[in-house]
Design an enzyme around this catalytic site. Structure first.
Site, mmCIF file in Angstrom:
data_model
loop_
_atom_site.group_PDB
_atom_site.id
_atom_site.type_symbol
_atom_site.label_atom_id
_atom_site.label_comp_id
_atom_site.label_asym_id
_atom_site.label_seq_id
_atom_site.Cartn_x
_atom_site.Cartn_y
_atom_site.Cartn_z
ATOM 1 N N VAL A 128 -17.810 4.220 -2.533
ATOM 2 C CA VAL A 128 -18.405 2.897 -2.393
ATOM 3 C C VAL A 128 -19.765 2.986 -1.697
ATOM 4 C CG1 VAL A 128 -18.129 0.598 -1.422
ATOM 5 C CG2 VAL A 128 -16.139 1.810 -2.322
ATOM 6 N N GLY A 129 -19.841 3.769 -0.618
ATOM 7 C CA GLY A 129 -21.070 3.855 0.161
ATOM 8 C C GLY A 129 -22.271 4.235 -0.690
ATOM 9 N N LYS A 147 0.862 -1.187 0.000
ATOM 10 C CA LYS A 147 0.000 0.000 0.000
ATOM 11 C C LYS A 147 0.895 1.233 0.000
ATOM 12 C CE LYS A 147 -4.494 1.187 0.687
ATOM 13 N NZ LYS A 147 -5.711 0.419 0.458
ATOM 14 N N GLY A 150 -20.978 6.508 5.764
ATOM 15 C CA GLY A 150 -20.086 6.997 4.722
ATOM 16 C C GLY A 150 -20.718 6.849 3.350
ATOM 17 N N VAL A 151 -20.942 7.982 2.671
ATOM 18 C CA VAL A 151 -21.587 7.934 1.351
ATOM 19 C C VAL A 151 -20.616 8.401 0.266
ATOM 20 C CG1 VAL A 151 -23.876 8.200 2.336
ATOM 21 C CG2 VAL A 151 -22.654 10.227 1.559
ATOM 22 N N GLY A 152 -19.362 8.020 0.397
ATOM 23 C CA GLY A 152 -18.361 8.320 -0.637
ATOM 24 C C GLY A 152 -18.533 7.374 -1.808
HETATM 25 N N1 PHE Z 1 -8.272 0.566 -3.034
HETATM 26 C C1 PHE Z 1 -8.220 -0.823 -3.297
HETATM 27 C C2 PHE Z 1 -8.377 -1.636 -2.009
HETATM 28 O O1 PHE Z 1 -8.205 -1.146 -0.905
HETATM 29 C C3 PHE Z 1 -6.914 -1.151 -3.906
HETATM 30 C C4 PHE Z 1 -6.862 -1.376 -5.383
HETATM 31 C C5 PHE Z 1 -7.668 -0.719 -6.300
HETATM 32 C C6 PHE Z 1 -5.954 -2.270 -5.856
HETATM 33 C C7 PHE Z 1 -7.582 -0.981 -7.634
HETATM 34 C C8 PHE Z 1 -5.857 -2.540 -7.195
HETATM 35 C C9 PHE Z 1 -6.659 -1.904 -8.070
HETATM 36 O O2 PHE Z 1 -8.671 -2.803 -2.060
#
Ligand code: PHE
Length: 354
Positions: free
Chosen positions: A183-184, A76, A179-181
């Site tokens: 994904v939410g 990460k 959380g409504v970002g």
């Molecule tokens: N943000 C994603 C996660 O936390 C990480 C990701 C996104 C990895 C797109 C690869 C491609 O799982």
């Protein structure tokens, strides 16, 4: 998962002198494949907490890929930026970050995350670095990962409903989304379409108001999101929210959400079990985005294949619940066991994410 007991491989650090930003690329494990994880960009109280965040999130990625049986490793990146960073300076920073990825020569692959978008990935890729996923479709990428992650969370919610109520449908269940970002909001759309009674909390009142108008969901004050009475709570904001202070105040039967790193520490999983709350481990639930985007871009999957892989999260979660029940451990410990077993024997070379 604390920084003190980290068992990862390396942390690469870079000061960006032009902006005062600091970059941390944490490589947790290359056991199953090249470390791959999102790039998070935000402001932290200090460099130490940014570094620790990168390390914890990299470890979570190791478990995420392993639980999903996908041949990638855990990594990460965190870019800790000053609060007043201007758009033009930000672009320069992204380009220098792109060159850092090239220097790393494939030791780390990345995609979008909290604070970065597909267009940011386009800018990074303009430097010529090939180690970037989730660019916009106009630039040849598979786009943002949010909708895939939301699909995976929805499948996990069905599994939790099946466990709790004997019926996978979320219809008429009261579900609080925190959380409504990215994904939410997409999860709320799916839940509303499936007939769930959705309530949502977010400090961003404007985004919340728009969803309320469009979908007729209930808006609740952001500070009471965690304790609102519900059948199921879906944390879709930042991590660390399940801790000694919040767990006693929960008013839900289950927790199934997209946020990374929801448990403040491993003992929280036991606290949840004692309270009778069914916890769906975050790194199992939220793998959909990473799996689909990396499958499409690195393995040439079509949308059908990606969707099947993401829906596979339901089956993985069922195994986790079964294992927790049969061996009397928390669901988090059970999911870790599954992942660690994969880390020992490697992923199935024929399986590619299934
Ligand atoms: N943000 C994603 C996660 O936390 C990480 C990701 C996104 C990895 C797109 C690869 C491609 O799982």
């Amino acid at each position: 998962m604390t920084g003190d007991s980290w068992t990862g491989e390396d942390v690469i650090e870079r000061d960006d002198l032009e902006t005062g930003a600091r970059i941390f690329v944490a490589l947790h494990s290359s056991r199953l494949g090249p470390p791959t994880g999102g790039t998070r960009m935000k402001t932290y109280p200090d460099a130490g907490s940014a570094r620790r965040d990168a390390m914890r999130l990299a470890e979570a990625m190791t478990y995420k890929w392993a639980a999903a049986d996908f041949a990638r490793g855990g990594g990460k990146a965190v870019i800790a930026v000053p609060p007043d960073l201007e758009a033009s300076a930000r672009e320069g920073l992204l380009r220098r970050y792109g060159r850092l990825l090239s220097e790393l020569g494939g030791r780390f692959y990345t995609g979008g995350d909290v604070g970065t978008s597909s267009s940011d990935m386009d800018v990074i890729a303009e430097t010529g670095t090939p180690y970037v996923f989730s660019r916009t479709p106009e630039r040849g990428g598979a786009g943002g990962s949010g909708s895939w992650t939301a699909l995976g969370v929805f499948a996990a919610i069905e599994t939790a409903c099946e466990r709790l109520f004997g019926d996978p449908s979320p219809r008429d269940r009261r579900i609080v989304v925190q959380g409504v970002g990215n994904v939410g909001a997409l999860l709320i759309e799916r839940l509303a379409a499936a007939g769930a009674r959705v309530a949502a909390a977010d400090p961003n009142g404007e985004a919340l108001g728009r969803l309320r108008e469009r979908l007729g969901i209930e808006a609740i004050p952001s500070e009471s999101g965690l304790e609102a009475p519900c059948d199921l709570l879906a944390p879709c904001a930042l991590g660390g929210i399940l801790n000694a202070e919040t767990i006693p105040r929960l008013n839900t039967r289950a927790i199934v959400g997209a946020a990374n790193d929801q448990l403040a520490g491993p003992e929280e999983a036991l606290r949840l079990r004692e309270r009778g709350v069914l916890y769906a481990p975050d790194f199992v639930v939220n793998a959909g985005g990473a799996v689909a985007i990396t499958g499409i871009e690195a393995l040439g999957w079509g949308a059908d294949r990606a969707e099947a892989a993401v829906r596979g999260i339901a089956g993985t979660l069922r195994r986790v619940f079964d294992l927790a029940e049969s061996s009397g451990v928390s669901t988090d410990a059970a999911a870790r066991r599954l992942a660690e077993e994969r880390l020992r024997r490697g992923t199935d070379p024929q399986a590619d994410g299934r």
